[in-house]
Design a protein around this motif. Structure first.
Motif, PDB file in Angstrom:
ATOM      1  N   PHE A  41       6.471  57.416  44.639  1.00 32.35           N
ATOM      2  CA  PHE A  41       7.239  58.452  43.978  1.00 32.35           C
ATOM      3  C   PHE A  41       7.571  58.042  42.550  1.00 32.35           C
ATOM      4  N   VAL A  42       7.662  59.016  41.701  1.00 24.43           N
ATOM      5  CA  VAL A  42       8.196  58.805  40.367  1.00 24.43           C
ATOM      6  C   VAL A  42       9.525  59.542  40.334  1.00 24.43           C
ATOM      7  N   ASN A  43      10.590  58.809  40.174  1.00 29.12           N
ATOM      8  CA  ASN A  43      11.923  59.403  40.101  1.00 29.12           C
ATOM      9  C   ASN A  43      12.255  59.660  38.644  1.00 29.12           C
ATOM     10  N   ILE A  44      12.469  60.919  38.323  1.00 33.69           N
ATOM     11  CA  ILE A  44      12.739  61.332  36.955  1.00 33.69           C
ATOM     12  C   ILE A  44      14.171  61.832  36.861  1.00 33.69           C
ATOM     13  N   LEU A  45      14.904  61.287  35.911  1.00 32.54           N
ATOM     14  CA  LEU A  45      16.278  61.698  35.690  1.00 32.54           C
ATOM     15  C   LEU A  45      16.361  62.337  34.312  1.00 32.54           C
ATOM     16  N   SER A  46      16.986  63.486  34.223  1.00 36.28           N
ATOM     17  CA  SER A  46      17.231  64.149  32.950  1.00 36.28           C
ATOM     18  C   SER A  46      18.725  64.367  32.821  1.00 36.28           C
ATOM     19  N   TRP A  47      19.277  64.015  31.648  1.00 35.53           N
ATOM     20  CA  TRP A  47      20.731  64.098  31.488  1.00 35.53           C
ATOM     21  C   TRP A  47      21.051  64.568  30.077  1.00 35.53           C
ATOM     22  N   ASN A  48      21.824  65.635  29.979  1.00 33.67           N
ATOM     23  CA  ASN A  48      22.358  66.068  28.691  1.00 33.67           C
ATOM     24  C   ASN A  48      23.651  65.294  28.486  1.00 33.67           C
ATOM     25  N   VAL A  49      23.627  64.365  27.545  1.00 34.61           N
ATOM     26  CA  VAL A  49      24.765  63.457  27.368  1.00 34.61           C
ATOM     27  C   VAL A  49      25.866  64.054  26.493  1.00 34.61           C
ATOM     28  N   ASP A  50      25.688  65.305  26.064  1.00 34.76           N
ATOM     29  CA  ASP A  50      26.709  66.009  25.284  1.00 34.76           C
ATOM     30  C   ASP A  50      27.040  65.247  24.006  1.00 34.76           C
ATOM     31  N   GLY A  51      25.996  64.791  23.329  1.00 33.46           N
ATOM     32  CA  GLY A  51      26.178  63.986  22.130  1.00 33.46           C
ATOM     33  C   GLY A  51      26.776  64.733  20.959  1.00 33.46           C
ATOM     34  N   LEU A  52      26.721  66.053  20.989  1.00 35.08           N
ATOM     35  CA  LEU A  52      27.308  66.828  19.896  1.00 35.08           C
ATOM     36  C   LEU A  52      28.826  66.839  19.967  1.00 35.08           C
ATOM     37  N   ASN A  53      29.369  66.491  21.120  1.00 37.55           N
ATOM     38  CA  ASN A  53      30.808  66.345  21.290  1.00 37.55           C
ATOM     39  C   ASN A  53      31.152  64.901  20.919  1.00 37.55           C
ATOM     40  N   LYS A  54      31.756  64.709  19.766  1.00 41.70           N
ATOM     41  CA  LYS A  54      32.027  63.370  19.242  1.00 41.70           C
ATOM     42  C   LYS A  54      33.191  62.661  19.943  1.00 41.70           C
ATOM     43  N   TYR A  55      33.969  63.392  20.731  1.00 37.41           N
ATOM     44  CA  TYR A  55      35.128  62.799  21.386  1.00 37.41           C
ATOM     45  C   TYR A  55      34.684  61.708  22.356  1.00 37.41           C
ATOM     46  N   MET A  56      35.054  60.476  22.102  1.00 38.23           N
ATOM     47  CA  MET A  56      34.757  59.320  22.955  1.00 38.23           C
ATOM     48  C   MET A  56      33.259  59.202  23.253  1.00 38.23           C
ATOM     49  N   ASP A  57      32.407  59.451  22.263  1.00 42.18           N
ATOM     50  CA  ASP A  57      30.965  59.468  22.511  1.00 42.18           C
ATOM     51  C   ASP A  57      30.416  58.103  22.932  1.00 42.18           C
ATOM     52  N   ILE A  58      30.905  57.018  22.372  1.00 45.55           N
ATOM     53  CA  ILE A  58      30.434  55.690  22.766  1.00 45.55           C
ATOM     54  C   ILE A  58      30.891  55.366  24.187  1.00 45.55           C
ATOM     55  N   GLU A  59      32.150  55.640  24.490  1.00 44.29           N
ATOM     56  CA  GLU A  59      32.669  55.401  25.837  1.00 44.29           C
ATOM     57  C   GLU A  59      31.910  56.235  26.864  1.00 44.29           C
ATOM     58  N   ARG A  60      31.631  57.497  26.511  1.00 41.02           N
ATOM     59  CA  ARG A  60      30.878  58.373  27.413  1.00 41.02           C
ATOM     60  C   ARG A  60      29.465  57.844  27.614  1.00 41.02           C
ATOM     61  N   SER A  61      28.846  57.350  26.543  1.00 42.10           N
ATOM     62  CA  SER A  61      27.494  56.790  26.644  1.00 42.10           C
ATOM     63  C   SER A  61      27.474  55.574  27.558  1.00 42.10           C
ATOM     64  N   LEU A  62      28.483  54.724  27.443  1.00 42.96           N
ATOM     65  CA  LEU A  62      28.584  53.558  28.333  1.00 42.96           C
ATOM     66  C   LEU A  62      28.773  53.983  29.788  1.00 42.96           C
ATOM     67  N   ALA A  63      29.609  54.988  30.010  1.00 42.99           N
ATOM     68  CA  ALA A  63      29.832  55.478  31.377  1.00 42.99           C
ATOM     69  C   ALA A  63      28.549  56.063  31.951  1.00 42.99           C
ATOM     70  N   ILE A  64      27.783  56.770  31.130  1.00 45.39           N
ATOM     71  CA  ILE A  64      26.515  57.357  31.594  1.00 45.39           C
ATOM     72  C   ILE A  64      25.522  56.266  31.951  1.00 45.39           C
ATOM     73  N   THR A  65      25.380  55.255  31.090  1.00 44.22           N
ATOM     74  CA  THR A  65      24.421  54.183  31.407  1.00 44.22           C
ATOM     75  C   THR A  65      24.861  53.426  32.657  1.00 44.22           C
ATOM     76  N   ASN A  66      26.159  53.203  32.828  1.00 48.26           N
ATOM     77  CA  ASN A  66      26.641  52.537  34.044  1.00 48.26           C
ATOM     78  C   ASN A  66      26.314  53.351  35.285  1.00 48.26           C
ATOM     79  N   LYS A  67      26.469  54.652  35.197  1.00 53.71           N
ATOM     80  CA  LYS A  67      26.144  55.522  36.337  1.00 53.71           C
ATOM     81  C   LYS A  67      24.647  55.483  36.634  1.00 53.71           C
ATOM     82  N   ILE A  68      23.815  55.524  35.596  1.00 47.53           N
ATOM     83  CA  ILE A  68      22.359  55.528  35.781  1.00 47.53           C
ATOM     84  C   ILE A  68      21.902  54.257  36.483  1.00 47.53           C
TER      85      ILE A  68
END
Length: 133
Positions: A41-68
């Motif tokens: 299987f090839v597992n494909i993940l697609s995620w809109n990280v909401d980068g246009l929302n600048k509020y806590m963007d680095i913290e949100r990016s870290l939380a997303i990578t931790n979840k992935i």
């Protein structure tokens, strides 16, 4: 984490196949047996990280990578949407710790648009065998 989409793809006729991706990359996925396993299987993940929302963007990016990286099975291909120049290094560094590499080998960090998409692949399962920009 409402912007998450995960998909698995398999080819039941063969245990080795190539996925063309937008006529630029060819991705080879091979397994050594005929049993249906995660390697088939090839597992494909697609995620809109909401980068246009600048509020806590680095913290949100870290939380997303931790979840992935906690997902099981781990995604073989990660497609992130709305990456910005402020968040790209977080994704490159954090996903790189887990053998995820950017599909675009000609990525120029000095001339990025305001927001963009970025695809990562998991090595050694996925290997880029051809790349043309």
């Amino acid at each position: 984490f409402n912007n998450l989409f995960v998909m698995s793809y398999t080819n039941k006729r063969s245990n080795s196949f190539t996925i063309p991706t937008n006529k630029r990359n060819k991705i080879d996925v091979s397994s050594t047996n005929n049993q249906i396993t995660n390697d088939n299987f090839v597992n494909i993940l697609s995620w809109n990280v909401d980068g246009l929302n600048k509020y806590m963007d680095i913290e949100r990016s870290l939380a997303i990578t931790n979840k992935i990286v906690q997902l099981n099975p781990k995604p073989d291909i990660i497609h992130l949407q709305e990456i910005t120049s402020d968040t790209i290094n977080t994704f490159l560094i954090e996903l790189g710790k887990y053998n995820y590499f950017v599909c675009d080998n000609q990525l120029d960090l000095r001339s990025l648009p305001s927001y963009f998409t970025l695809a990562f692949y998991y090595y050694p399962k996925i290997k880029i065998i051809d790349y043309t920009r």
